[in-house]
Design an enzyme around this catalytic site. Structure first.
Site, PDB file in Angstrom:
ATOM      1  CE  LYS A  79      59.328  20.339 -30.628  1.00  0.00           C
ATOM      2  NZ  LYS A  79      60.158  21.395 -31.253  1.00  0.00           N
ATOM      3  CG  ASP A  80      62.481  23.201 -27.295  1.00  0.00           C
ATOM      4  OD1 ASP A  80      62.857  22.531 -28.930  1.00  0.00           O
ATOM      5  OD2 ASP A  80      61.390  23.937 -27.188  1.00  0.00           O
ATOM      6  NE  ARG A 127      62.303  17.180 -36.964  1.00  0.00           N
ATOM      7  CZ  ARG A 127      61.327  16.866 -37.406  1.00  0.00           C
ATOM      8  NH1 ARG A 127      60.165  15.823 -38.441  1.00  0.00           N
ATOM      9  NH2 ARG A 127      60.476  17.475 -37.080  1.00  0.00           N
ATOM     10  NE  ARG A 128      58.840  19.933 -37.847  1.00  0.00           N
ATOM     11  CZ  ARG A 128      58.461  20.640 -36.448  1.00  0.00           C
ATOM     12  NH1 ARG A 128      59.316  21.735 -36.230  1.00  0.00           N
ATOM     13  NH2 ARG A 128      58.130  19.912 -36.135  1.00  0.00           N
ATOM     14  NE  ARG A 145      63.927  31.452 -34.220  1.00  0.00           N
ATOM     15  CZ  ARG A 145      65.102  31.302 -33.392  1.00  0.00           C
ATOM     16  NH1 ARG A 145      65.885  32.379 -33.916  1.00  0.00           N
ATOM     17  NH2 ARG A 145      64.793  31.478 -31.979  1.00  0.00           N
ATOM     18  NE  ARG A 151      57.433  29.057 -35.258  1.00  0.00           N
ATOM     19  CZ  ARG A 151      58.129  28.229 -35.397  1.00  0.00           C
ATOM     20  NH1 ARG A 151      58.577  27.611 -36.336  1.00  0.00           N
ATOM     21  NH2 ARG A 151      59.141  28.094 -34.591  1.00  0.00           N
ATOM     22  CB  CYS A 240      67.242  22.307 -31.468  1.00  0.00           C
ATOM     23  SG  CYS A 240      67.409  23.373 -30.551  1.00  0.00           S
TER      24      CYS A 240
END
Length: 308
Positions: A79-80, A127-128, A145, A151, A240
């Protein structure tokens, strides 16, 4: 025994993925070592991904190592990967995809996005954030981030009430105990490539070695799905930091691809599903449907907003 040098980011999740690749290679008779580095995306944490550049923020340094012969292959979270890749480098394998959906993590087991109570949700994904605005506008998204461990510490320190993350990384890092909600793929459609690990090499790598690495690591069914998803991404020039999304599944001998574009505020959403047998053509056709329905206009507005 052939020895393979694997380039990787040095986060705990990236090292897990690199060692997973290494174990697949060991089963095929190779030995391996890891060459771990910090990329621009790992080092610059005080700005959103869109502000430090949407192309290659997690891959550029590893690609330089491939070109200079410091490593034989590089592993990336699929996905990156940017939509457009350098011509002198090639993607030769995709590992079997983990469950691709998103999840909510919180220290409070009762936390759920359906709640009327306003929640502060941490995420680094446009996106989220856009999906959150679209489906659950009562909540507030805040920039989050860093690697998963960082996180989680921010969550424990009260920086947010909950976080939105990919299930694959949470599961691999054994943090599933913090999951309070599994989000439906049909609602929060995943990012292109989410859940799979991609292997990249220089085009000049020995062809026989390339084939052996591919044979050891590639999962054919996952590859068909990701080729369709990445074809869609390529046509829309997504990345991304732009909320272009796409997810494909195999249905008997066909591929069902769902993809779309969301405005940053979540108010405009264009989404289609198509079924086909040729991954690249399927992605192109779905991208055409999106473009014909106004996706380019939304994407232009997004890029203007992210890079004024």
């Amino acid at each position: 025994m052939q020895h393979i040098r694997i380039g990787t980011r040095n986060s705990a999740l990236a090292l897990w993925q690199a060692n997973h690749i290494g174990h697949l290679l060991e089963k095929a008779g190779f030995s391996y070592e890891l060459k771990a580095i910090s990329t621009k995306g790992d080092l610059v944490l005080d700005r959103s991904l869109s502000k430090i550049g949407s192309k290659g923020v997690f891959t550029e340094e590893l690609e330089t190592m491939l070109r200079e012969g410091e490593i034989d292959i590089a592993q990336h979270s699929a996905k990156d990967l940017p939509s457009h890749l350098p011509e002198d480098l090639a993607l030769i394998a995709y590992t079997e995809r983990e469950e691709a959906h998103d999840v909510v993590l919180s220290l409070d087991p009762s936390v759920c996005l359906d709640s009327d109570k306003k929640l502060t949700i941490g995420t680094s994904s446009t996106r989220r954030r856009a999906f959150l605005q679209h489906f659950y506008p009562q909540h507030e998204a805040v920039e989050m981030r860093g690697n998963l461990q960082t996180r989680l510490e921010k969550l424990k320190q009260g920086s947010c009430d909950a976080m939105l993350l990919a299930y694959a990384g949470v599961h691999r890092m054994e943090m599933s105990a913090y999951i309070t909600q599994h989000l439906s793929i049909s609602q929060f459609v995943p990012a292109v490539g989410q859940g799979s690990v991609a292997i990249q090499c220089a085009v000049s790598l020995n062809p026989s070695l390339k084939e052996q690495i591919r044979a050891a690591c590639n999962h054919d069914d996952t590859e068909k799905c990701l080729l369709a998803e990445r074809s869609l991404l390529y046509q829309l020039e997504g990345g991304c930091s732009v909320p272009v999304y796409g997810h494909a599944v195999l249905i008997e001998n066909s591929i069902r691809l769902t993809g779309g574009v969301l405005s940053l505020n979540g108010q405009q959403k264009i989404e289609f599903t198509q079924i086909g047998t040729h991954p690249q053509i399927l992605g192109e056709h779905l991208a055409g449907d999106l473009v014909n329905s106004g996706a380019r206009k939304i994407l232009q507005a997004i890029r203007a907003e992210l890079n004024p």
